[in-house]
Write an enzyme that holds these catalytic residues in place. Sequence first.
Site, PDB file in Angstrom:
ATOM      1  N   CYS A 164      35.027 -24.009  56.083  1.00 27.07           N
ATOM      2  CA  CYS A 164      36.170 -24.433  56.872  1.00 27.07           C
ATOM      3  C   CYS A 164      36.303 -25.954  56.760  1.00 27.07           C
ATOM      4  CB  CYS A 164      36.070 -24.078  58.356  1.00 27.07           C
ATOM      5  SG  CYS A 164      35.974 -22.321  58.684  1.00 27.07           S
ATOM      6  N   ARG A 184      36.599 -26.068  50.884  1.00 28.07           N
ATOM      7  CA  ARG A 184      35.663 -25.603  51.910  1.00 28.07           C
ATOM      8  C   ARG A 184      36.003 -24.217  52.440  1.00 28.07           C
ATOM      9  NH1 ARG A 184      32.802 -29.971  53.873  1.00 28.07           N
ATOM     10  NH2 ARG A 184      32.192 -28.750  55.651  1.00 28.07           N
ATOM     11  N   TRP A 236      37.423 -20.407  56.229  1.00 25.85           N
ATOM     12  CA  TRP A 236      36.586 -19.449  55.498  1.00 25.85           C
ATOM     13  C   TRP A 236      36.095 -18.485  56.569  1.00 25.85           C
ATOM     14  CZ3 TRP A 236      31.609 -17.532  55.480  1.00 25.85           C
ATOM     15  CH2 TRP A 236      31.203 -16.857  54.321  1.00 25.85           C
ATOM     16  N   ASN A 273      34.851 -25.412  63.044  1.00 25.66           N
ATOM     17  CA  ASN A 273      34.076 -25.065  61.856  1.00 25.66           C
ATOM     18  C   ASN A 273      32.673 -24.741  62.340  1.00 25.66           C
ATOM     19  OD1 ASN A 273      32.731 -24.960  59.398  1.00 25.66           O
ATOM     20  ND2 ASN A 273      32.645 -27.189  59.168  1.00 25.66           N
ATOM     21  N   GLY A 274      32.222 -23.506  62.092  1.00 27.59           N
ATOM     22  CA  GLY A 274      30.880 -23.124  62.547  1.00 27.59           C
ATOM     23  C   GLY A 274      30.903 -21.726  63.137  1.00 27.59           C
ATOM     24  N   GLU A 303      21.329 -19.794  36.289  1.00 30.30           N
ATOM     25  CA  GLU A 303      22.500 -20.609  36.604  1.00 30.30           C
ATOM     26  C   GLU A 303      23.715 -20.163  35.781  1.00 30.30           C
ATOM     27  OE1 GLU A 303      23.364 -22.450  38.879  1.00 30.30           O
ATOM     28  OE2 GLU A 303      24.959 -23.728  38.130  1.00 30.30           O
ATOM     29  N   LYS A 326      27.169 -18.905  37.477  1.00 31.44           N
ATOM     30  CA  LYS A 326      28.462 -19.536  37.185  1.00 31.44           C
ATOM     31  C   LYS A 326      29.487 -18.479  36.791  1.00 31.44           C
ATOM     32  CE  LYS A 326      28.404 -22.636  38.582  1.00 31.44           C
ATOM     33  NZ  LYS A 326      27.276 -23.181  39.256  1.00 31.44           N
ATOM     34  N   GLU A 333      30.547 -16.292  39.745  1.00 36.04           N
ATOM     35  CA  GLU A 333      31.344 -17.018  40.736  1.00 36.04           C
ATOM     36  C   GLU A 333      32.806 -17.130  40.341  1.00 36.04           C
ATOM     37  OE1 GLU A 333      28.805 -20.477  42.932  1.00 36.04           O
ATOM     38  OE2 GLU A 333      29.011 -20.733  40.782  1.00 36.04           O
ATOM     39  N   HIS A 382      11.310  -4.952  31.542  1.00 40.69           N
ATOM     40  CA  HIS A 382      10.915  -4.165  32.706  1.00 40.69           C
ATOM     41  C   HIS A 382      12.115  -3.734  33.534  1.00 40.69           C
ATOM     42  CE1 HIS A 382       6.759  -5.086  31.796  1.00 40.69           C
ATOM     43  NE2 HIS A 382       7.157  -6.342  31.576  1.00 40.69           N
ATOM     44  N   LYS A 400      32.664 -24.075  49.091  1.00 39.61           N
ATOM     45  CA  LYS A 400      31.819 -25.092  48.461  1.00 39.61           C
ATOM     46  C   LYS A 400      30.669 -25.509  49.365  1.00 39.61           C
ATOM     47  CE  LYS A 400      31.289 -28.436  45.366  1.00 39.61           C
ATOM     48  NZ  LYS A 400      30.601 -27.695  44.329  1.00 39.61           N
TER      49      LYS A 400
HETATM   50  C1  G6P Z   1      27.604 -22.811  47.876  1.00 34.98           C
HETATM   51  C2  G6P Z   1      28.282 -23.425  46.679  1.00 34.98           C
HETATM   52  C3  G6P Z   1      27.285 -23.575  45.546  1.00 34.98           C
HETATM   53  C4  G6P Z   1      26.089 -24.389  46.017  1.00 34.98           C
HETATM   54  C5  G6P Z   1      25.448 -23.798  47.269  1.00 34.98           C
HETATM   55  C6  G6P Z   1      24.418 -24.730  47.870  1.00 34.98           C
HETATM   56  O1  G6P Z   1      27.251 -21.497  47.596  1.00 34.98           O
HETATM   57  O2  G6P Z   1      29.383 -22.618  46.265  1.00 34.98           O
HETATM   58  O3  G6P Z   1      27.908 -24.223  44.467  1.00 34.98           O
HETATM   59  O4  G6P Z   1      25.142 -24.439  44.991  1.00 34.98           O
HETATM   60  O5  G6P Z   1      26.445 -23.576  48.267  1.00 34.98           O
HETATM   61  O6  G6P Z   1      25.087 -25.870  48.331  1.00 34.98           O
HETATM   62  P1  G6P Z   1      24.481 -27.330  48.418  1.00 34.98           P
HETATM   63  O7  G6P Z   1      25.646 -28.164  48.838  1.00 34.98           O
HETATM   64  O8  G6P Z   1      23.414 -27.281  49.469  1.00 34.98           O
HETATM   65  O9  G6P Z   1      23.948 -27.695  47.099  1.00 34.98           O
END
Ligand code: G6P
Length: 612
Positions: A2, A27, A74, A100-101, A485, A489, A492, A508, A607
Amino acid sequence: MCGIVGYTGPRQAYPVVLKGLKRLEYRGYDSSGVALLHNGKLSVHKKKGKVADLEEEMIGKDLTAQIAIGHTRWATHGEPSDRNAHPHLSASGKLAMIHNGIIENYALIKQELSNKGYTFHSDTDTEVLLNFIEDIQQNNNCSLEEAIRIALKRVTGAYCILLVHQDNPDTIIAARKGSPLVIGIGKGEHFLASDASPFIEYTKEVVYVNDYELAIVKPDELILKNLGNEKVTPYIQQLDIELAAIEKGGYDHFMLKEIFEQPSTIYDCLRGRLDASAGTITMSGISEHIEQLKNAPRIMIIACGTSWHAGLVAEYMIEELCRIPVEVEYASEFRYRNPIVNKGDVIIAISQSGETADTIVALEKAKENGAFIFGVVNAVGSSIARISHAGAYTHAGPEIGVASTKAFTGQLAVLCMMALKIGMKKGTISEERYKKLLVELSDVPEKVASILKNADEIKTIAEKYKDANDFLFLGRGYNFPVALEGALKLKEISYIHAEGYPAAEMKHGPIALVDDTLPVVFIATKDSYHEKVVSNMQEIKARKGMIISIITDGDTVSPGLSNDYFSIPEADEIVAPILSVVPLQLLAYYVGILKGIDVDKPRNLAKSVTVE
Ligand code: G6P
């Protein structure tokens, strides 16, 4: 999660807040809304969908306002819809709030209010808190500020709230615990937001509000108080970001811009710290605490998402170069189990945003147990940066695309310098290897630039495989976290199911998935595991899997085993992940856009995850 923004001052408040919401959309973006206050008249407008949908909805309406608060959501409590969008209005219709929260004990409070005859127009915890505040104000016949204080002492959970009252035509009241809030100080005006991006063209003077603080904000006055009603002196800081850093700068998407920025962001991260010719690494956060760091009985790394993957690479680096045992923990697991943390243990917290709720709580818990917290954070002045005893910023600049890219490579660069510096001081790395790795690290920006020059090759690969239902990403050693990673990616931003696995462990389980429709991405750069990885490629090829490999320039074996390959410059295996992840970022990006996905705002993600 948010985004919240507020403005009070002489400008037209709506355009300021709307532009701010667009910048904070990373956000959360399932609905948005604004409350406008003009000459004692309060109006609320909200809409399911992105901020652009709200903007369209507002066409033709009277948007004049001296004060405005806005929210991009969000969803946590209640589906994304017009009625669950913020701002919410209190029962009297005079008080509007954005939040937000998560208010964890909202159900109990809701029951109490329902028993008193309150009805609710949304499914949100926010509307409950808002009416709770109004109820307290009416019953106690007190000021709004006092009612907020009383209410917040009763709630558990996390919040950043902004409130405007019809009878206070120039005042925004804000409070925070666990969710970020920064106030921009202009000349006769104030801006409030989840981060500074909504107002950096207006002012660079900011105050980061702390947990349990309340801000009473008027155009020419900012009063900070704690929940005990004592005044707190605002600590004014100067921001060091420019508008260009949060704009797309000619790229189609922030994600692409951020991928292409990596040669300069990695350079910025190394600049002033690493001097390969002098053989030095200057990091004051480490030098000042070197005894603590080098004598640590163990190091725990706490992070989430992509940052957790950086932590896994760091585990390999630190154990190899510093010979200190390392454990890498998901913050969300660490905070709820009963971990053994002893005085002297070092916790490395990795976070792009510095605001991830699970990471913050995990760190607070470790700190209570006497651990030393070292933050590797991108967002300057963020909560995690402030909780940490010491730290090193990644200096990647604002990262707006939801999928983390340049922050990850910045984290790897910082963690590598840390491991080298501690290892050198501890004597667990030879001078020769130390010096070689300094040169290797300083060559990284140029090598990343050369990878990016061939981005079109990855686009061609993406076109070929974009319709696959599943992907497997395999790597060993330093490239195992890179496989994780790469899979993250792709998931996502293309919504294709993808799994990352250690290349050998694939036997396995995941090998059962292999057939001639499954693309298997091997991160098969030249390192001490290379021959083993080549054997794993053979195993996939024998089962007709489609192999896409990321290989080192000059490798003559892997191309023959691969349906497609992409070659990157040779590098020591310790720094290789900073290079090998780049083609995987590009692969995810191109598959995402070829599938028509809004890669900067993929569905359901946010994010900055400021709720647990
Ligand atoms: C969310 C974002 C990711 C990020 C993760 C941890 O899931 O979409 O891109 O890696 O949070 O966030 P931070 O800000 O703590 O790295």
